[in-house]
Design an enzyme around this catalytic site. Structure first.
Site, PDB file in Angstrom:
ATOM      1  N   GLY A   1       0.852  -1.194   0.000  1.00 24.56           N
ATOM      2  CA  GLY A   1       0.000   0.000   0.000  1.00 24.56           C
ATOM      3  C   GLY A   1       0.884   1.238   0.000  1.00 24.56           C
TER       4      GLY A   1
ATOM      5  CB  SER B   1      -3.348   2.360  -0.289  1.00 18.52           C
ATOM      6  OG  SER B   1      -2.676   2.081   0.887  1.00 18.52           O
TER       7      SER B   1
ATOM      8  CD1 TRP C   1      -9.551  -0.933  -3.547  1.00 20.08           C
ATOM      9  CD2 TRP C   1     -11.263  -1.543  -2.237  1.00 20.08           C
ATOM     10  NE1 TRP C   1      -9.939  -2.202  -3.915  1.00 20.08           N
ATOM     11  CE2 TRP C   1     -10.987  -2.597  -3.128  1.00 20.08           C
ATOM     12  CE3 TRP C   1     -12.297  -1.696  -1.306  1.00 20.08           C
ATOM     13  CZ2 TRP C   1     -11.708  -3.786  -3.131  1.00 20.08           C
ATOM     14  CZ3 TRP C   1     -13.010  -2.881  -1.308  1.00 20.08           C
ATOM     15  CH2 TRP C   1     -12.728  -3.907  -2.213  1.00 20.08           C
ATOM     16  CB  ALA C   2      -7.930   5.747  -0.111  1.00 18.63           C
TER      17      ALA C   2
ATOM     18  CD  GLU D   1     -12.787  13.642   3.297  1.00 17.83           C
ATOM     19  OE1 GLU D   1     -12.068  13.225   4.219  1.00 17.83           O
ATOM     20  OE2 GLU D   1     -12.806  13.146   2.162  1.00 17.83           O
TER      21      GLU D   1
ATOM     22  CG  HIS E   1     -16.860   5.463   6.236  1.00 17.25           C
ATOM     23  ND1 HIS E   1     -17.990   6.069   5.743  1.00 17.25           N
ATOM     24  CD2 HIS E   1     -15.825   6.219   5.815  1.00 17.25           C
ATOM     25  CE1 HIS E   1     -17.639   7.157   5.052  1.00 17.25           C
ATOM     26  NE2 HIS E   1     -16.321   7.270   5.089  1.00 17.25           N
TER      27      HIS E   1
ATOM     28  NE  ARG F   1     -14.739   8.754   8.602  1.00 15.28           N
ATOM     29  CZ  ARG F   1     -13.715   8.573   7.776  1.00 15.28           C
ATOM     30  NH1 ARG F   1     -12.898   7.556   7.970  1.00 15.28           N
ATOM     31  NH2 ARG F   1     -13.502   9.383   6.776  1.00 15.28           N
TER      32      ARG F   1
ATOM     33  CG  HIS G   1     -13.396   3.156   6.836  1.00 16.30           C
ATOM     34  ND1 HIS G   1     -13.455   2.830   5.495  1.00 16.30           N
ATOM     35  CD2 HIS G   1     -12.772   4.368   6.894  1.00 16.30           C
ATOM     36  CE1 HIS G   1     -12.895   3.801   4.782  1.00 16.30           C
ATOM     37  NE2 HIS G   1     -12.453   4.737   5.609  1.00 16.30           N
TER      38      HIS G   1
ATOM     39  CD  GLU H   1      -6.220   0.282   8.520  1.00 20.50           C
ATOM     40  OE1 GLU H   1      -6.191   0.444   7.281  1.00 20.50           O
ATOM     41  OE2 GLU H   1      -7.233  -0.105   9.133  1.00 20.50           O
TER      42      GLU H   1
ATOM     43  NE  ARG I   1      -8.453   6.853   9.607  1.00 13.61           N
ATOM     44  CZ  ARG I   1      -9.063   7.219   8.474  1.00 13.61           C
ATOM     45  NH1 ARG I   1      -8.790   8.386   7.911  1.00 13.61           N
ATOM     46  NH2 ARG I   1      -9.955   6.425   7.916  1.00 13.61           N
TER      47      ARG I   1
ATOM     48  CB  SER J   1      -5.867   6.697   6.999  1.00 14.49           C
ATOM     49  OG  SER J   1      -6.698   6.941   5.903  1.00 14.49           O
TER      50      SER J   1
HETATM   51  C1  SIN Z   1     -13.779   8.598   2.792  1.00 15.41           C
HETATM   52  O1  SIN Z   1     -13.530   8.927   1.637  1.00 15.41           O
HETATM   53  O2  SIN Z   1     -14.823   8.851   3.357  1.00 15.41           O
HETATM   54  C2  SIN Z   1     -12.763   7.811   3.532  1.00 15.41           C
HETATM   55  C3  SIN Z   1     -11.616   8.656   3.822  1.00 15.41           C
HETATM   56  C4  SIN Z   1     -10.996   8.235   5.108  1.00 15.41           C
HETATM   57  O3  SIN Z   1     -11.239   7.131   5.579  1.00 15.41           O
HETATM   58  O4  SIN Z   1     -10.289   9.060   5.682  1.00 15.41           O
END
Ligand code: SIN
Length: 525
Positions: A16, A44, A46-47, A114, A229, A275, A334, A358, A369, A374
């Site tokens: 990753g 990674s 998939w982020a 975010e 998540h 979150r 998540h 991770e 977090r 991450s």
């Molecule tokens: C997301 O895109 O919601 C995930 C990003 C993250 O886990 O920080």
């Protein structure tokens, strides 16, 4: 079976962002990168959301640090957070030099927003394909760097130790085993999402690194803190596709089947609350019999295919059009805040063993977090591991005249067949009892059931053994923490407790002793 010892300066396990970055930072040395997946697979990649770094006008590393600490449940390591946020912007610039194409508008970086960030500071690529872009650029660089050898589709079964020092790994590909030696081994194996029935993580997130480190005697930290998540697409596929938090950053809202925007009553920041708060609110709605949705029709609408192409594709695959439909959601495992305890250079408590990404616990996240920290942590601390290892290799070549002691690994049994049914049971147990809302009763039940699975000997594959062992460790640590903090919520101790205002550190022996005493007391075994 062929067994051949091969010698390197450093062995990196995992491909990753953390593993690739460590390898790149060791250009010029003999590096072996061992990865159980083909290059380009893994978490990674998939982020979606992006990478947080204070690069916008009016923003600063100090503000980023303040936001990171604010969501951490007061137990993040302030020194680690300072490193993360101060180094972040330079780390992003180095990535751009490497060829990472972050999204720009007329030459300026596009910075997204975010949850729980006080400023827009999320760098992203191709809308919501940030991980894929990072992995593309890092993989290409690794492939073009002399000295880095890649063992693709090889799974590390054991860390080899010599007089208390990690000195290599035993890796397997089918029936073939190989012994690789190096005076330094780096774990960059990623997370644990697959321990849970519902997760956004790919199938390879099976807690291998934690299990390897625990068996080698390394200290583990904060392992009870698992992040869920709030917005996985509840469309019946496995793993659950992620609906990035950037959607809420762009104004998407959460509603139930009656159209009630329930986050308004839950938190002053509504959908942009931390979150853990959003995930538990969604969970409560579901427990109360509601159906929950992410509604991006008004906030994103026609821009959806351009701004969030990855999510748009997932939705289409599931027969949904986010421009017209509300998207059914559920929380899913998540990210693991805990991991192998490391210092600011990524050194674990076992000589010869480093960790980053991770699998490691630097303490930057504490109990919860901040979104998009991450990838940043993986990148920043991988650089520091690389720096430390360069010094280590220099020192070692100046001070050690003889080579490594080669270990004889003897005959190794053929791999056990996969045990998907038992693994499925582990995942159900963890979801039911060690998930978003925990109680003493549930955790004791989980530990008892996992112990029974262990006793039956039904778990035979390496993957299954790793998962079973780490699942028990997490449940035991969660039982021990009699309070609620960040992502660890105990319905029987719903408040944070002053006596617990610190991280936790465990060894495998300590966790096993705790389990034995619990089984004796509670189950009268
Ligand atoms: C997301 O895109 O919601 C995930 C990003 C993250 O886990 O920080």
């Amino acid at each position: 079976m062929s067994i051949s010892p091969l010698i390197y300066d450093v062995i990196v396990i995992g491909s990753g962002v953390a593993g690739l970055s460590v390898a790149l930072n060791l250009a010029g040395h003999r590096v072996l990168l061992v990865t159980k997946t083909p290059l380009g697979a893994g978490n990674s990649q998939w982020a979606q959301g992006g990478v947080a770094a204070a690069m916008g006008e009016g923003d600063s590393p100090e503000l980023h640090a303040r936001d990171t600490l604010a969501v951490s449940g007061d137990i993040a390591n302030a020194d680690a957070v300072s490193v993360l946020t101060q180094v972040g912007p330079d780390c992003m610039r180095r990535l751009m030099v490497l060829g990472v194409a972050f999204d720009r508008d007329r030459g300026n970086l596009c910075l997204g927003r975010e949850a729980a960030h006080s400023h827009p500071r999320i760098l992203h690529a191709q809308g919501d394909a940030t991980g894929a872009e990072l992995i593309r650029a890092l993989t290409l660089s690794v492939q073009q760097t002399a000295g880095i050898e890649i063992a693709e589709a090889w799974e590390v079964e054991e860390l080899v130790a010599d007089a208390g020092r990690v000195s290599g790994v035993i890796a397997r590909q089918g029936a073939e085993c190989c012994l690789y030696h190096a005076p330094a081994v780096v774990l960059a194996t990623g997370g644990i999402g697959q321990l849970y029935r519902y997760t956004t993580n790919p199938p390879e997130a099976t807690a291998d690194g934690l299990a390897l480190a625990a068996r080698a005697g390394a200290c583990l930290a904060d392992i009870e803190f698992v992040q869920f998540h709030p917005t996985a697409l509840a469309a019946g596929s496995e793993p659950l596709p992620l609906l990035t938090e950037a959607l809420r950053g762009a104004g998407a809202i959460l509603v139930n089947e009656m159209g009630d925007r329930f986050m308004l009553a839950e938190h002053e920041a509504a959908e942009l609350a931390p979150r853990d708060a959003v995930a538990r609110a969604v969970w409560r709605q579901l427990q109360a019999g509601h159906t929950t949705f992410l509604d991006a029709r008004e906030a994103v609408g026609a821009r959806f295919p351009d701004d969030f192409p990855t999510v748009f594709t997932f939705c289409q695959r599931h027969g949904l059009d986010p421009r017209l439909d509300r998207l059914p959601i559920a929380p899913a495992a998540h990210y693991h805040m805990g991991g192998v305890a490391v210092d600011l250079s990524g050194r674990t408590s076992v000589p010869g063993l480093w960790a980053c990404g991770e699998v490691a616990c630097t303490g930057v996240h504490g109990a919860n977090r901040l979104a998009s920290n991450s990838l940043l942590e993986g990148l920043v601390f991988a650089e520091r591991v690389g720096q430390d290892l360069r010094g280590f290799i220099r020192f070692r070549s100046a001070s050690v005249s003889s080579g490594l002691q080669l270990t004889d690994i003897g005959e190794r049994a053929l791999p056990a067949r996969e045990d998907d049914f038992v693994i499925s049971q582990i995942r159900d147990i963890m979801w039911a009892h060690a998930g978003l809302v925990r109680t003493e009763l549930g955790l004791v039940e989980a530990i008892g059931q996992l112990h029974e699975l262990e006793m039956t000997g039904a778990v035979r594959s390496q993957r299954g053994k790793n998962m079973l062992s780490v699942a028990q460790l997490i449940a035991i640590a969660a039982l021990a923490r009699e309070e609620s903090r960040g992502a660890h919520f105990r319905a029987d101790y719903p408040e944070a407790a002053e006596v617990w205002a610190h991280g936790s550190v465990w060894t495998l022996n300590a966790l096993e002793a705790e389990k034995a005493s619990m089984l004796r007391e509670v189950l009268a075994i």
